[in-house]
Design an enzyme around this catalytic site. Structure first.
Site, mmCIF file in Angstrom:
data_model
loop_
_atom_site.group_PDB
_atom_site.id
_atom_site.type_symbol
_atom_site.label_atom_id
_atom_site.label_comp_id
_atom_site.label_asym_id
_atom_site.label_seq_id
_atom_site.Cartn_x
_atom_site.Cartn_y
_atom_site.Cartn_z
ATOM 1 N N THR A 134 0.823 -1.208 0.000
ATOM 2 C CA THR A 134 0.000 0.000 0.000
ATOM 3 C C THR A 134 0.857 1.257 0.000
ATOM 4 O OG1 THR A 134 -1.475 1.269 1.431
ATOM 5 C CG2 THR A 134 -0.095 -0.318 2.522
ATOM 6 N N ASP A 135 0.293 2.352 -0.470
ATOM 7 C CA ASP A 135 1.004 3.640 -0.405
ATOM 8 C C ASP A 135 1.061 4.178 1.027
ATOM 9 O OD1 ASP A 135 -1.691 4.331 -0.094
ATOM 10 O OD2 ASP A 135 -1.677 5.917 -1.615
ATOM 11 N N GLU A 136 0.276 3.562 1.936
ATOM 12 C CA GLU A 136 0.226 4.089 3.307
ATOM 13 C C GLU A 136 1.555 3.928 4.035
ATOM 14 O OE1 GLU A 136 -3.425 3.241 5.389
ATOM 15 O OE2 GLU A 136 -4.506 2.986 3.509
ATOM 16 N N TYR A 159 -1.718 -0.613 10.954
ATOM 17 C CA TYR A 159 -1.854 -1.254 9.634
ATOM 18 C C TYR A 159 -0.662 -0.924 8.743
ATOM 19 C CZ TYR A 159 -3.248 -1.731 4.723
ATOM 20 O OH TYR A 159 -3.264 -2.035 3.386
ATOM 21 N N LYS A 163 2.377 -3.298 7.221
ATOM 22 C CA LYS A 163 2.647 -3.468 5.788
ATOM 23 C C LYS A 163 4.087 -3.038 5.474
ATOM 24 C CE LYS A 163 0.215 -4.651 2.909
ATOM 25 N NZ LYS A 163 -0.150 -6.010 2.380
ATOM 26 N N ASN A 188 -5.615 3.957 -2.700
ATOM 27 C CA ASN A 188 -6.928 3.405 -2.311
ATOM 28 C C ASN A 188 -7.691 2.871 -3.519
ATOM 29 O OD1 ASN A 188 -6.168 5.363 -0.155
ATOM 30 N ND2 ASN A 188 -8.120 4.710 0.715
ATOM 31 N N PRO A 214 -20.884 9.014 8.564
ATOM 32 C CA PRO A 214 -19.855 9.491 9.499
ATOM 33 C C PRO A 214 -18.571 9.935 8.799
ATOM 34 C CG PRO A 214 -19.915 7.085 9.473
ATOM 35 C CD PRO A 214 -20.973 7.537 8.523
ATOM 36 N N ARG A 223 -7.550 11.273 -0.537
ATOM 37 C CA ARG A 223 -7.085 9.973 -1.019
ATOM 38 C C ARG A 223 -7.080 9.972 -2.542
ATOM 39 N NH1 ARG A 223 -5.819 10.088 3.536
ATOM 40 N NH2 ARG A 223 -6.210 8.584 5.216
HETATM 41 P P1 NAD Z 1 -9.473 -7.458 2.071
HETATM 42 O O1 NAD Z 1 -9.461 -7.192 3.532
HETATM 43 O O2 NAD Z 1 -10.692 -7.203 1.269
HETATM 44 O O3 NAD Z 1 -9.086 -8.989 1.804
HETATM 45 C C1 NAD Z 1 -8.071 -9.650 2.508
HETATM 46 C C2 NAD Z 1 -8.214 -11.152 2.257
HETATM 47 O O4 NAD Z 1 -7.162 -11.821 2.952
HETATM 48 C C3 NAD Z 1 -9.539 -11.720 2.765
HETATM 49 O O5 NAD Z 1 -10.105 -12.577 1.778
HETATM 50 C C4 NAD Z 1 -9.128 -12.500 4.008
HETATM 51 O O6 NAD Z 1 -9.970 -13.630 4.262
HETATM 52 C C5 NAD Z 1 -7.721 -12.942 3.645
HETATM 53 N N1 NAD Z 1 -6.894 -13.182 4.826
HETATM 54 C C6 NAD Z 1 -6.746 -12.382 5.924
HETATM 55 N N2 NAD Z 1 -5.920 -12.949 6.805
HETATM 56 C C7 NAD Z 1 -5.509 -14.122 6.257
HETATM 57 C C8 NAD Z 1 -4.626 -15.152 6.673
HETATM 58 N N3 NAD Z 1 -4.006 -15.081 7.870
HETATM 59 N N4 NAD Z 1 -4.411 -16.210 5.864
HETATM 60 C C9 NAD Z 1 -5.052 -16.284 4.665
HETATM 61 N N5 NAD Z 1 -5.906 -15.346 4.212
HETATM 62 C C10 NAD Z 1 -6.125 -14.277 5.006
HETATM 63 O O7 NAD Z 1 -8.227 -6.661 1.493
HETATM 64 P P2 NAD Z 1 -8.036 -5.917 0.101
HETATM 65 O O8 NAD Z 1 -8.553 -4.556 0.206
HETATM 66 O O9 NAD Z 1 -8.485 -6.811 -0.992
HETATM 67 O O10 NAD Z 1 -6.443 -5.824 0.081
HETATM 68 C C11 NAD Z 1 -5.654 -6.880 -0.455
HETATM 69 C C12 NAD Z 1 -4.180 -6.507 -0.335
HETATM 70 O O11 NAD Z 1 -3.948 -5.290 -1.040
HETATM 71 C C13 NAD Z 1 -3.718 -6.265 1.099
HETATM 72 O O12 NAD Z 1 -2.424 -6.801 1.231
HETATM 73 C C14 NAD Z 1 -3.713 -4.752 1.236
HETATM 74 O O13 NAD Z 1 -2.741 -4.343 2.174
HETATM 75 C C15 NAD Z 1 -3.340 -4.347 -0.169
HETATM 76 N N6 NAD Z 1 -3.849 -3.009 -0.598
HETATM 77 C C16 NAD Z 1 -5.168 -2.685 -0.476
HETATM 78 C C17 NAD Z 1 -5.614 -1.459 -0.925
HETATM 79 C C18 NAD Z 1 -7.073 -1.067 -0.847
HETATM 80 O O14 NAD Z 1 -7.418 0.079 -1.168
HETATM 81 N N7 NAD Z 1 -7.981 -1.948 -0.475
HETATM 82 C C19 NAD Z 1 -4.714 -0.561 -1.482
HETATM 83 C C20 NAD Z 1 -3.371 -0.911 -1.611
HETATM 84 C C21 NAD Z 1 -2.954 -2.159 -1.169
HETATM 85 P P1 TYD Z 2 -10.650 3.932 4.390
HETATM 86 O O1 TYD Z 2 -11.611 3.500 3.327
HETATM 87 O O2 TYD Z 2 -10.720 3.291 5.735
HETATM 88 O O3 TYD Z 2 -9.198 3.783 3.742
HETATM 89 P P2 TYD Z 2 -7.746 4.286 4.310
HETATM 90 O O4 TYD Z 2 -7.882 4.723 5.710
HETATM 91 O O5 TYD Z 2 -6.947 3.021 4.187
HETATM 92 O O6 TYD Z 2 -7.320 5.377 3.382
HETATM 93 O O7 TYD Z 2 -10.810 5.502 4.607
HETATM 94 C C1 TYD Z 2 -10.637 6.405 3.540
HETATM 95 C C2 TYD Z 2 -10.738 7.806 4.110
HETATM 96 O O8 TYD Z 2 -12.070 8.014 4.577
HETATM 97 C C3 TYD Z 2 -9.826 8.046 5.310
HETATM 98 O O9 TYD Z 2 -9.361 9.398 5.258
HETATM 99 C C4 TYD Z 2 -10.746 7.863 6.507
HETATM 100 C C5 TYD Z 2 -12.079 8.359 5.977
HETATM 101 N N1 TYD Z 2 -13.290 7.723 6.557
HETATM 102 C C6 TYD Z 2 -14.319 8.518 7.076
HETATM 103 O O10 TYD Z 2 -14.243 9.765 7.067
HETATM 104 N N2 TYD Z 2 -15.414 7.892 7.586
HETATM 105 C C7 TYD Z 2 -15.527 6.552 7.622
HETATM 106 O O11 TYD Z 2 -16.556 6.019 8.138
HETATM 107 C C8 TYD Z 2 -14.478 5.744 7.079
HETATM 108 C C9 TYD Z 2 -14.559 4.240 7.086
HETATM 109 C C10 TYD Z 2 -13.369 6.377 6.554
#
Ligand code: NAD
Ligand code: TYD
Length: 354
Positions: A134-136, A159, A163, A188, A214, A223
């Site tokens: 992630t970029d975070e 988190y 990562k 994101n 909220p 983002r």
């Molecule tokens: P998600 O939470 O939707 O899915 C995570 C999956 O991992 C789920 O299916 C869960 O069951 C599985 N999982 C969790 N713990 C596990 C374990 N111990 N063993 C096996 N499986 C397990 O997450 P996502 O949003 O699809 O993100 C996927 C990846 O991409 C993550 O590594 C996250 O850090 C990265 N990422 C996400 C975003 C985003 O915006 N969602 C952005 C950049 C990077």
């Molecule tokens: P989120 O989807 O949790 O992603 P991330 O924190 O990994 O960027 O949140 C996106 C942005 O939205 C973040 O600035 C937090 C804000 N946010 C709210 O303002 N209200 C909410 O209920 C949630 C879940 C997030």
């Protein structure tokens, strides 16, 4: 499938993983796609119904912390590539319960690295281990500037710290053991099948039901939003064409403050449900801020564009519209994941483990 070159995807039943698995199963019929997922609250096989009976697809329910299971999978299948997405992924949960993030994101990643390293030994010619991040990890930007691949790491939530730690470990296995690794750090994502604890699906679900929306703090947090299928395409490209030991930043070039985005979502839902446009904005409620809330994320994706020719494919307006449409047309999916009914089903279905 026991003799077919196999790509192991971890976390393939989650949001991004399910889009990636669908893409790889359909595009690479000559490869076997093995999806290993624990099915936590965030994993849902309903996300993959359309590929579950594909001949080149196998699902295994399991935990990346289970080294014996991983070793068995590497013995059973000729795994040539790993794409590692399994993670605890929600910042707010990491603030409330950090240990699960340390276990899965850090210890789980090392367990997977060890399994690949031991199974592959010195036979690394056609092997690759790709870690999705992630970029975070780069921390928080001010009003200007973009994250590049050279931005120093400065994670600020449990988190992002977990990562960042996993990224460092993946690089350490490249330098120390010569494991052929690839990494990417993405902004994101949004789109269908995202668990409604994250901003966009949470807001759409609440708007739909007329519940308060909220918005944390002053709502001016920013983002960079990327359509999830564009991320899956970038992962596919990097997996096949990326340079070992390198990382690629992936972003949407699509910055929104949270408040502007929530207002847009209100209007899109109003429009699609035939309500007076503007009505749902009245549901917006400013709430207590997230502790350590990163002010702004934004990606410079020059490297992946110039080296691999990747660019986001769809404009923000179109992507958000499609996303709203998908959630409004899939209320049963939303109801299932929010009620936990699907979790009870899987507990029963997979009672007794693998
Ligand atoms: P998600 O939470 O939707 O899915 C995570 C999956 O991992 C789920 O299916 C869960 O069951 C599985 N999982 C969790 N713990 C596990 C374990 N111990 N063993 C096996 N499986 C397990 O997450 P996502 O949003 O699809 O993100 C996927 C990846 O991409 C993550 O590594 C996250 O850090 C990265 N990422 C996400 C975003 C985003 O915006 N969602 C952005 C950049 C990077
Ligand atoms: P989120 O989807 O949790 O992603 P991330 O924190 O990994 O960027 O949140 C996106 C942005 O939205 C973040 O600035 C937090 C804000 N946010 C709210 O303002 N209200 C909410 O209920 C949630 C879940 C997030």
């Amino acid at each position: 499938m026991l003799n077919t070159p196999t790509i192991l995807v971890t976390g393939g039943a989650g949001f991004i993983g399910s889009h990636l698995v669908r893409r790889l199963v359909n595009r690479y019929p000559q490869h076997h796609l093995l999806n290993l997922d624990k099915l936590t609250y965030a994993g849902n096989l309903a996300n993959l119904q359309d590929v579950e009976s594909a001949p080149n697809y196998t699902f295994v329910r399991g935990d990346i912390l289970d080294g014996d299971l991983l070793a068995d999978l590497f013995v059973k299948y000729p795994i040539t590539g790993v794409i590692h997405l399994a993670a605890e992924s929600h910042v707010d949960r990491s603030i409330a319960q950090p240990m699960a993030f340390i276990e899965t994101n850090i210890v789980g990643t090392v367990t997977l690295l060890n399994a690949a390293r031991h199974a592959w030994g010195d036979d690394l010619a056609d092997k690759r281990f790709y870690h999705i991040s992630t970029d975070e990890v780069y921390g928080s930007l001010g009003d200007t500037g973009l994250f590049t691949e050279h931005t120093p790491y400065d994670p600020r939530s449990p988190y992002s710290a977990s990562k960042a730690s996993s990224d460092h470990l993946v690089r350490a296995y490249y330098h120390t053991y010569g494991l052929p690794v690839l990494l990417s750090n993405c902004s994101n994502n949004y789109g269908p099948y995202q668990f409604p604890e994250k901003l966009i699906p949470l807001m759409i679900n609440n708007i739909r039901q007329g519940k308060p929306l909220p918005v944390y703090g002053d709502g001016l947090y920013t983002r960079d939003w990327l359509w999830v299928e564009d991320h899956a395409e970038a992962i596919d490209l990097i997996f096949h064409q990326g340079k070992f030991g390198e990382t690629y930043n992936i972003g949407g070039n699509n910055e929104w403050t949270n408040i502007d985005l929530v207002r847009l979502l209100c209007d899109l839902v109003d429009e699609q449900l035939g309500r007076p446009v503007g009505q749902s904005q009245g549901l917006i409620t400013f709430v207590k801020d997230r502790p350590g809330h990163d002010r702004r994320y934004a990606i410079d994706a020059t490297k992946i564009r110039t080296e691999l020719g990747w660019e986001p494919s769809i404009q923000a307006g179109e992507g958000f519209r499609k996303t709203v449409q998908w959630y409004l047309h899939n209320p049963e999916w939303l109801a299932n994941v929010t009620s936990g009914a699907y979790q009870q089903y899987y507990e029963k279905q997979y009672a007794g483990g693998r």
